[in-house]
Structure formats: structure tokens, C-alpha cells
Write a protein that holds these residues in place. Structure first.
Motif, PDB file in Angstrom:
ATOM      1  N   TYR A  59       0.826  -1.215   0.000  1.00  0.00           N
ATOM      2  CA  TYR A  59       0.000   0.000   0.000  1.00  0.00           C
ATOM      3  C   TYR A  59       0.861   1.265   0.000  1.00  0.00           C
ATOM      4  O   TYR A  59       0.541   2.243  -0.665  1.00  0.00           O
ATOM      5  CB  TYR A  59      -0.928  -0.025   1.212  1.00  0.00           C
ATOM      6  N   TYR A  60       1.952   1.250   0.748  1.00  0.00           N
ATOM      7  CA  TYR A  60       2.794   2.438   0.903  1.00  0.00           C
ATOM      8  C   TYR A  60       3.945   2.507  -0.099  1.00  0.00           C
ATOM      9  O   TYR A  60       4.447   3.578  -0.408  1.00  0.00           O
ATOM     10  CB  TYR A  60       3.347   2.505   2.330  1.00  0.00           C
ATOM     11  N   ASN A  61       4.407   1.361  -0.583  1.00  0.00           N
ATOM     12  CA  ASN A  61       5.514   1.318  -1.518  1.00  0.00           C
ATOM     13  C   ASN A  61       5.113   0.421  -2.687  1.00  0.00           C
ATOM     14  O   ASN A  61       5.235  -0.794  -2.624  1.00  0.00           O
ATOM     15  CB  ASN A  61       6.778   0.791  -0.828  1.00  0.00           C
ATOM     16  N   LYS A  62       4.643   1.018  -3.761  1.00  0.00           N
ATOM     17  CA  LYS A  62       4.093   0.267  -4.895  1.00  0.00           C
ATOM     18  C   LYS A  62       5.127  -0.615  -5.592  1.00  0.00           C
ATOM     19  O   LYS A  62       4.763  -1.509  -6.343  1.00  0.00           O
ATOM     20  CB  LYS A  62       3.464   1.223  -5.913  1.00  0.00           C
ATOM     21  N   GLU A  63       6.406  -0.371  -5.353  1.00  0.00           N
ATOM     22  CA  GLU A  63       7.440  -1.195  -5.970  1.00  0.00           C
ATOM     23  C   GLU A  63       7.685  -2.485  -5.190  1.00  0.00           C
ATOM     24  O   GLU A  63       8.370  -3.381  -5.661  1.00  0.00           O
ATOM     25  CB  GLU A  63       8.734  -0.396  -6.090  1.00  0.00           C
ATOM     26  N   THR A  64       7.131  -2.580  -4.004  1.00  0.00           N
ATOM     27  CA  THR A  64       7.270  -3.768  -3.171  1.00  0.00           C
ATOM     28  C   THR A  64       5.989  -4.600  -3.279  1.00  0.00           C
ATOM     29  O   THR A  64       4.891  -4.069  -3.273  1.00  0.00           O
ATOM     30  CB  THR A  64       7.489  -3.371  -1.697  1.00  0.00           C
TER      31      THR A  64
END
Length: 89
Positions: A52-57
Motif C-alpha cells: 500500500y505504501y511502496n508500490k514497488e514492493t
């Protein structure tokens, strides 16, 4: 359960429908034998989604549904009312 869209559900035929979040969330379940869910108290799903907070993860999500009630309607839909919890993957 007043939040459930019964008109939407009444259009379905021979479908497994999982209702959770006190009627706020409705899922159609595919690829699962109805007979298995008629005799199960737990249903587990596994999803991979972006964080949710880091779209690359990407994160793995396991959701455990505790089936509280089963209804088979006149259209051969299996309606499951369930509580849920998220488990660590």
C-alpha cells in the motif's frame, strides 16, 4: 447485513458467493467445489499485491475466512457468511 446488494446476488446462478465485513464485501469464488465448502468451516485465500505504501514492493496476503452461515438459494447459489483475519505469509 443491510449493506448486501441482494439484487446483484439474485442475478447470479450456480455461483459461490462469500460475504464478509458484515455485508460490506462480496466475493465470487471460482475453482472450488461447492460440496467442499458446504462441509468446511474455514476457507483460505492467497493473494499477491503491491504494498500500500511502496508500490514497488510486493506483499503476500493470506486471508482466513471463518464460515459462520451457509445458504443455498433457489438459484443454486451457495452464499457463505464469514468473518475473516489476515495471516502473515
Amino acid at each position: 447485513m443491510n449493506k448486501i446488494d441482494w439484487q446483484y446476488i439474485n442475478k447470479m446462478r450456480d455461483t459461490i458467493i462469500l460475504i464478509s465485513d458484515e455485508g460490506k464485501t462480496t466475493h465470487e469464488i471460482e475453482g472450488v467445489d461447492k460440496e467442499v465448502l458446504l462441509n468446511s468451516d474455514i476457507f483460505i485465500t492467497y493473494n499477491i499485491k503491491p504494498d500500500y505504501y511502496n508500490k514497488e514492493t510486493v506483499k503476500d496476503f493470506i486471508t482466513k475466512y471463518h464460515i459462520k452461515q451457509r445458504i443455498v438459494d433457489e438459484y443454486n447459489n451457495l452464499i457463505l457468511i464469514a468473518d475473516w483475519e489476515t495471516l502473515d505469509a
